[in-house]
Design an enzyme around this catalytic site. Structure first.
Site, PDB file in Angstrom:
ATOM      1  N   TYR A  78      11.848   4.661  -7.485  1.00 61.78           N
ATOM      2  CA  TYR A  78      11.187   3.633  -8.283  1.00 61.78           C
ATOM      3  C   TYR A  78      10.708   4.077  -9.657  1.00 61.78           C
ATOM      4  O   TYR A  78      10.319   3.239 -10.470  1.00 61.78           O
ATOM      5  CB  TYR A  78      10.045   3.022  -7.478  1.00 61.78           C
ATOM      6  N   PHE A 109       2.082  -2.492   3.372  1.00 60.87           N
ATOM      7  CA  PHE A 109       2.494  -3.898   3.296  1.00 60.87           C
ATOM      8  C   PHE A 109       3.992  -3.934   3.232  1.00 60.87           C
ATOM      9  O   PHE A 109       4.724  -4.072   2.565  1.00 60.87           O
ATOM     10  CB  PHE A 109       1.847  -4.629   2.115  1.00 60.87           C
TER      11      PHE A 109
END
Length: 411
Positions: A123, A411
């Site tokens: 990322y 999450f």
């Protein structure tokens, strides 16, 4: 056949999620996990890449509110469920998903995007920087003693059903938000995440247990959720306490909860993961080495609207610096920005033509944003360049926080 990217339709969820399970190794999740994530998925914020009837790429985001330095709770996209099928590697699928997603996040007015990375190498090229670390502990209770503060013995502890205690625990969690950056405010439905307790997730441990800390008037001021994993060998019991959550509003309640976990019968290890790196328990234990502290990367932060993000937080010291920011993936952030902070809660970040004081990429701003990683440390790695003498110290002191930022759950 050309690949098609489109917003997820509700009736496509099972196929979409089957693809995601395949991308993460093909091991099916428990029915309870799958049901929870289906209820939490925001289809209008989720993308799929399709090759005919097959889903070959996915990315979604949750509508989060994230605590930042100064106590504000800021809109943030909680990026999740990113995966590409092994049959469709090296075809630009991930890049196209990241491009569309960040464009949508910007259009929706969210200044931040955050994620937890299954592979940390992925990322950075999309502008995400490590914003928080997490602490793991394996505390040998046969060799460690706790020193507790005054008032600990006055705290009442009570074992309760985790579901019945949920409202009290959520009030404690909400009260802590403003004081620690990196914590997501729990939107409706997310309060169920810490209670997820499918038998297939326990790895031989007990069902989830909950102990609450109370004052004399019955006010809940802390809680711990945990499992006990019994074990035996030739010498006797060798059980472990596995801590899922521990939050408290004051030092006495915090110490009382840790002491309780240390004294559970037939257990000799307290194992805790995803703790803040400045957890108070590090100062309560008699032997930090026997606690086996370890850290790893946790929350990655991406500034989507640089100006709005930098103005949303407060700064610990006055600063007036011009930042030359590199951001190839979101070029609207690139260029020179003047950040003026009074150190009392007001900050302005505007475009400027003035000479730059510091050069850095948006990744480094993401890492420093929550206050846990200093610009000085990034400069020591050659990632921040000082162009005006004194500017690095000035900016680093302003960005730094008093407490370590922390992501309490995934999450």
């Amino acid at each position: 056949m050309a690949l098609e990217m489109r917003v997820l339709q509700a009736d496509e969820w099972d196929v979409w999620y089957d693809h995601l399970e395949l991308a993460f190794g093909g091991v099916p999740e428990t029915p309870q996990e799958r049901k929870l994530y289906k209820s939490l998925t925001e289809a209008e914020r989720s993308l799929g890449v399709w090759d005919g009837d097959s889903c070959v790429g996915s990315a979604g985001s949750f509508d989060f509110r994230l605590s930042v330095p100064g106590g504000a709770v800021v809109p943030a996209a909680g990026v999740t469920m990113v995966g590409v099928s092994p049959t469709h590697r090296r075809r630009g699928v991930l890049r196209s998903l990241m491009r569309r997603q960040l464009d949508d996040i910007r259009a929706g007015g969210e200044p931040l995007a955050v994620l937890t990375a299954s592979d940390p190498a992925i990322y950075g090229r999309f502008g995400y920087g490590i914003g928080t670390y997490a602490l793991s502990l394996d505390m040998d209770t046969t060799r460690i003693r706790l020193s507790v503060p005054p008032g600990t013995d006055e705290v009442r502890l009570r074992l309760v059903d985790p579901q019945q205690a949920l409202a009290d625990c959520e009030r404690v969690y909400a009260a802590l938000l403003a004081g620690r950056p990196g914590m997501p405010a729990r939107r409706p439905g997310w309060e169920r995440m810490p209670l997820l307790d499918a038998p297939g997730m326990r790895d031989g441990a007990s069902p989830l247990k909950c102990v609450v800390a109370e004052r004399e008037d019955g006010e809940v001021v802390g809680y711990a959720r945990y499992r006990v994993k019994p074990d035996w060998d030739f010498t006797g019991s060798d059980g472990k306490v596995e801590v899922n959550d521990l939050d408290a509003l004051d030092p006495a309640a915090c110490a009382a909860l840790w002491r309780y976990l240390f004294e559970i019968d037939l257990t000799w290890t307290v194992r805790a993961s995803r703790r803040p790196v400045d957890d108070p328990v590090l100062h309560l234990v008699s032997d930090v080495r026997r606690s086996r502290p370890r850290t790893r990367d946790s929350l990655y932060v991406r500034l989507v609207d640089l100006s709005a993000a930098l103005e949303a937080r407060t700064y610990g010291a006055p600063a007036d610096v011009v930042l030359e920011v590199e951001d190839a993936f979101c070029p609207w952030n690139a260029g020179r920005w003047r950040l003026v902070a009074d150190g009392k809660g007001v900050a302005r970040c505007t475009r400027t033509e003035e000479p730059a004081d510091l050069e850095l990429s948006v990744r480094e701003l993401g890492s420093a944003y929550l206050g846990g990683i200093t610009l000085t440390s990034l400069a020591a790695a050659g990632l921040v360049r000082e162009l005006r003498a004194g500017a690095l110290t000035e900016a680093s002191r302003a960005f730094a926080g008093d407490v370590a930022p922390w992501l309490p759950h995934g999450f």
